[in-house]
Design a protein around this motif. Structure first.
Motif, PDB file in Angstrom:
ATOM      1  N   THR A 149       0.820  -1.224   0.000  1.00  0.00           N
ATOM      2  CA  THR A 149       0.000   0.000   0.000  1.00  0.00           C
ATOM      3  C   THR A 149       0.854   1.274   0.000  1.00  0.00           C
ATOM      4  N   TRP A 151       1.280   5.636   0.946  1.00  0.00           N
ATOM      5  CA  TRP A 151       1.281   6.387   2.208  1.00  0.00           C
ATOM      6  C   TRP A 151       0.120   7.373   2.317  1.00  0.00           C
ATOM      7  N   LYS A 175       2.763  -5.358   3.315  1.00  0.00           N
ATOM      8  CA  LYS A 175       3.884  -4.407   3.357  1.00  0.00           C
ATOM      9  C   LYS A 175       3.351  -2.979   3.260  1.00  0.00           C
ATOM     10  N   SER A 178       6.819   2.792   3.237  1.00  0.00           N
ATOM     11  CA  SER A 178       7.882   3.056   4.208  1.00  0.00           C
ATOM     12  C   SER A 178       7.721   4.421   4.879  1.00  0.00           C
ATOM     13  N   PHE A 226      -2.272  -4.411  -4.913  1.00  0.00           N
ATOM     14  CA  PHE A 226      -1.318  -3.300  -4.859  1.00  0.00           C
ATOM     15  C   PHE A 226      -2.016  -1.987  -5.130  1.00  0.00           C
ATOM     16  N   GLY A 228      -0.670   2.015  -5.618  1.00  0.00           N
ATOM     17  CA  GLY A 228       0.513   2.875  -5.673  1.00  0.00           C
ATOM     18  C   GLY A 228       0.640   3.494  -7.043  1.00  0.00           C
ATOM     19  N   GLY A 229       1.853   3.838  -7.421  1.00  0.00           N
ATOM     20  CA  GLY A 229       2.083   4.527  -8.684  1.00  0.00           C
ATOM     21  C   GLY A 229       2.189   3.570  -9.866  1.00  0.00           C
ATOM     22  N   LEU A 251      -3.853   2.315  -9.445  1.00  0.00           N
ATOM     23  CA  LEU A 251      -2.699   3.185  -9.691  1.00  0.00           C
ATOM     24  C   LEU A 251      -3.102   4.666  -9.751  1.00  0.00           C
ATOM     25  N   CYS A 284      -5.112   9.946  -5.044  1.00  0.00           N
ATOM     26  CA  CYS A 284      -5.197   9.402  -6.398  1.00  0.00           C
ATOM     27  C   CYS A 284      -6.386  10.012  -7.128  1.00  0.00           C
ATOM     28  N   GLU A 383       0.757  12.978 -13.765  1.00  0.00           N
ATOM     29  CA  GLU A 383       0.329  13.028 -12.361  1.00  0.00           C
ATOM     30  C   GLU A 383       1.401  13.751 -11.533  1.00  0.00           C
TER      31      GLU A 383
HETATM   32  P1  NDP Z   1       4.634   3.883  -4.910  1.00  0.00           P
HETATM   33  O1  NDP Z   1       4.187   3.153  -6.118  1.00  0.00           O
HETATM   34  O2  NDP Z   1       5.979   4.501  -4.930  1.00  0.00           O
HETATM   35  O3  NDP Z   1       4.630   2.922  -3.630  1.00  0.00           O
HETATM   36  C1  NDP Z   1       3.479   2.217  -3.229  1.00  0.00           C
HETATM   37  C2  NDP Z   1       3.896   1.013  -2.428  1.00  0.00           C
HETATM   38  O4  NDP Z   1       4.616   0.114  -3.271  1.00  0.00           O
HETATM   39  C3  NDP Z   1       4.840   1.315  -1.271  1.00  0.00           C
HETATM   40  O5  NDP Z   1       4.584   0.419  -0.227  1.00  0.00           O
HETATM   41  C4  NDP Z   1       6.199   1.050  -1.896  1.00  0.00           C
HETATM   42  O6  NDP Z   1       7.197   0.757  -0.932  1.00  0.00           O
HETATM   43  C5  NDP Z   1       5.887  -0.158  -2.744  1.00  0.00           C
HETATM   44  N1  NDP Z   1       6.776  -0.362  -3.882  1.00  0.00           N
HETATM   45  C6  NDP Z   1       7.446   0.570  -4.598  1.00  0.00           C
HETATM   46  N2  NDP Z   1       8.134  -0.027  -5.597  1.00  0.00           N
HETATM   47  C7  NDP Z   1       7.876  -1.358  -5.521  1.00  0.00           C
HETATM   48  C8  NDP Z   1       8.284  -2.496  -6.265  1.00  0.00           C
HETATM   49  N3  NDP Z   1       9.092  -2.382  -7.300  1.00  0.00           N
HETATM   50  N4  NDP Z   1       7.830  -3.697  -5.896  1.00  0.00           N
HETATM   51  C9  NDP Z   1       6.997  -3.841  -4.855  1.00  0.00           C
HETATM   52  N5  NDP Z   1       6.586  -2.803  -4.096  1.00  0.00           N
HETATM   53  C10 NDP Z   1       7.006  -1.571  -4.436  1.00  0.00           C
HETATM   54  O7  NDP Z   1       3.507   4.950  -4.618  1.00  0.00           O
HETATM   55  P2  NDP Z   1       3.420   6.021  -3.447  1.00  0.00           P
HETATM   56  O8  NDP Z   1       3.504   5.347  -2.116  1.00  0.00           O
HETATM   57  O9  NDP Z   1       4.364   7.117  -3.736  1.00  0.00           O
HETATM   58  O10 NDP Z   1       1.908   6.507  -3.618  1.00  0.00           O
HETATM   59  C11 NDP Z   1       1.535   7.421  -4.581  1.00  0.00           C
HETATM   60  C12 NDP Z   1       0.921   6.747  -5.793  1.00  0.00           C
HETATM   61  O11 NDP Z   1      -0.139   5.894  -5.408  1.00  0.00           O
HETATM   62  C13 NDP Z   1       0.307   7.753  -6.745  1.00  0.00           C
HETATM   63  O12 NDP Z   1       0.620   7.437  -8.071  1.00  0.00           O
HETATM   64  C14 NDP Z   1      -1.185   7.585  -6.510  1.00  0.00           C
HETATM   65  O13 NDP Z   1      -1.963   8.001  -7.582  1.00  0.00           O
HETATM   66  C15 NDP Z   1      -1.276   6.135  -6.224  1.00  0.00           C
HETATM   67  N6  NDP Z   1      -2.514   5.832  -5.495  1.00  0.00           N
HETATM   68  C16 NDP Z   1      -3.531   5.179  -6.153  1.00  0.00           C
HETATM   69  C17 NDP Z   1      -4.742   4.937  -5.535  1.00  0.00           C
HETATM   70  C18 NDP Z   1      -5.822   4.188  -6.243  1.00  0.00           C
HETATM   71  O14 NDP Z   1      -6.642   3.576  -5.569  1.00  0.00           O
HETATM   72  N7  NDP Z   1      -5.903   4.198  -7.564  1.00  0.00           N
HETATM   73  C19 NDP Z   1      -4.996   5.388  -4.172  1.00  0.00           C
HETATM   74  C20 NDP Z   1      -3.877   6.055  -3.560  1.00  0.00           C
HETATM   75  C21 NDP Z   1      -2.686   6.264  -4.225  1.00  0.00           C
HETATM   76  P3  NDP Z   1       8.091   1.932  -0.282  1.00  0.00           P
HETATM   77  O15 NDP Z   1       7.158   2.817   0.428  1.00  0.00           O
HETATM   78  O16 NDP Z   1       8.988   1.185   0.615  1.00  0.00           O
HETATM   79  O17 NDP Z   1       8.782   2.603  -1.428  1.00  0.00           O
END
Ligand code: NDP
Length: 492
Positions: A149, A151, A175, A178, A226, A228-229, A251, A284, A383
């Protein structure tokens, strides 16, 4: 005050990492260290998977309504501690306190909602093409699932995944981001207090590339969820493809709010202020594009700039503050780099700077920023994930929709109009997973599906009843009570 060291949460215990290394989680407003967490390794992930595998058979067998009772107890505990948990969200992530509590409320809502699914988990019954034969589907858990997830919703997003995975009978290796592990550590404590058996929920902290990838690649993990980005999502999807495990990706977004010439402008103004600058734009679903009909462009811009410049920026724990800091230096620098790009390719209307002096020097505070731009500039398409709004003037509905859709993302969209025909056309035309009519691009409700089209994901949805689909297998069952061999499709 001494800083508390947490461990990984494995098999119901807080255990150190085999790496012996630590990282700190900090308050983005003050820079204060809140706690230390272990930097996990592949070995730590394996221990967590072993614990989750061992806990799986008993958890699978527990009747889903009993699982629901446990989730309700967790929701109750969170309700009692809502103020404390909300303040923690604001302290660890930086969103203002009303939104910090909202993050926790969303988690409570989801647990209460999904707990009820324990009494449904519906399958289908259907007639057979053969006599004396019965057909149905039942749902089964997937096994040990991996959840990763971001942050920005450090309580709500984890609970969307944990609640849905648990009610369907899975065990979890989790996980957290961080930047916000403490919020998830608190959730582990809540579930322990609610009576969750050891090993059902395991939390391993550490970097995405190490702990995250170790979860993704491990054959013991049967499915991944998952949020994230796009770059990390793409890497995870690719890596997981090798083992053919199902992956749910939520994403990024670049969400448009359209304001038509007949709109209630005051309402549209409230919407864009909350959508663009709430959570300092780090959602997001944040409104990052405002598409204005040319007939109201000048008037709306004047109203918008006046209200934007009046927003208060500061300590998110102060209830009078509208916008807190961005989450860390790295995010701040990335947003400022986009602002520099914006100054070159568009017209800066307001904001555009980092605040300095006094408390502002301890965090990364950015003035809510508005650019007037043409569609197609980088700031209007990429974004930014910060308090930066791109405003685009259009000649009418058709151009508004064309601009709204000409983007790699498809999470959320909004249109303000009093014309009911146009509103319904927009529902058809806007290529996003979520569309709001006369409301901002943010405002998910937990009993409805959440997710997007295009690069916002890979087609799945979270929350709502579909959350169950993400975390369960469907088994098709045929019961033949004819006492003879009946052959489907063969015979007269
Ligand atoms: P990241 O993609 O950088 O990180 C998200 C999670 O993935 C963190 O726990 C990160 O760990 C982990 N991670 C990063 N790289 C890898 C990898 N190669 N393999 C496995 N895990 C990995 O996103 P952010 O935390 O910066 O969040 C912002 C992004 O999330 C934005 O793009 C936003 O739009 C998106 N988001 C989407 C949502 C949706 O529902 N569509 C809702 C909320 C956010 P670590 O922290 O240790 O780097």
């Amino acid at each position: 005050m001494a800083v508390k060291d947490y461990g990984h949460y494995i098999n119901g215990e807080w255990v150190p990492s085999e790496s012996g290394e630590w990282f700190e989680t900090k308050n983005p407003t003050t820079g204060q260290v809140l706690a230390r967490f272990p930097k996990g390794t592949r070995g730590d992930v394996q221990h967590a998977i072993d614990a989750a595998e061992a806990a799986f058979p008993a958890w699978k067998k527990l009747p889903p309504p009993k699982k629901g009772e446990l989730l309700l107890r967790a929701a109750q505990i969170m309700r009692q501690r809502k103020d404390e948990l909300g303040a923690l969200v604001s302290s660890e992530m930086g969103k203002v306190i009303a939104e910090g509590k909202g993050d926790v409320q969303e988690a409570i809502d989801f647990l209460e909602y999904i707990a009820g699914e324990g009494r449904r988990l519906l399958g289908e019954t259907t007639p057979s093409e053969l006599p004396n034969k019965f057909c149905m589907t039942v749902r089964q858990p997937l096994g040990v699932v991996g959840c990763i997830t971001p942050w920005n919703f450090p309580t709500a997003i984890p609970i969307w995944k944990i609640g849905a995975a648990l009610i369907t009978g899975n065990t979890i290796v989790f996980k957290p981001a961080s930047l916000t592990p403490l919020c998830v550590a608190r959730l582990a404590e809540v579930f322990e207090e609610a009576g969750l058996p050891p090993g059902v929920l395991n939390v391993v902290t550490g970097g995405g590339g190490t702990v995250g990838m170790a979860i993704v690649e491990n054959p013991g993990i049967k499915a991944l969820s998952f949020t994230g980005g796009v770059p990390a999502g793409r890497e995870i999807y690719t890596a997981a493809a090798r083992s053919l495990k199902p992956v749910e990706l939520e994403l990024g977004g670049k969400n448009p709010q359209i304001v038509m010439d007949d709109a209630n402008l005051e309402l549209a103004l409230e919407g864009v202020l909350f959508g663009a600058f709430g959570t300092a734009g780090q959602r997001c679903t944040a409104t990052s594009r405002l598409i204005l009909h040319e007939a109201i462009y000048d008037e709306f811009m004047r109203m918008l700039v006046e209200r934007t410049e009046a927003l208060t920026i500061g300590d998110p724990l102060d209830p009078n503050i509208d916008v807190g800091p961005v989450v860390d230096e790295q995010s701040g620098q990335s947003i400022m780099a986009y602002i520099t790009i914006g100054k070159e390719e568009a017209e800066l209307v307001t904001g555009g700077e980092r605040l300095t002096g006094g408390m502002y020097d301890k965090g990364f505070f950015i003035k809510p920023t508005i650019f007037a731009t043409k569609h197609g500039t980088r700031i209007s398409k990429e974004e930014i994930f910060g308090p930066v709004l791109s405003v685009i003037k259009v000649s009418g509905y058709d151009e508004a929709v064309r601009v709204a859709n000409d983007i790699e993302y498809g999470l959320s969209s909004s249109i303000y109009t009093k014309d009911v025909n146009l509103a319904f056309r927009a529902i058809d035309d806007l290529e996003t997973g979520i569309t709001y009519i006369n409301a901002p691009t943010i405002g998910a409700e937990v009993h409805l599906p959440f997710g997007g089209t295009k690069n916002t994901g890979n087609g799945g949805r979270e929350a709502g009843t579909v959350a169950i689909d993400e975390f369960s297998e469907i088994k098709t069952v045929f019961i033949d009570y004819s006492n003879r061999l009946q052959k489907a499709q063969i015979g007269d």
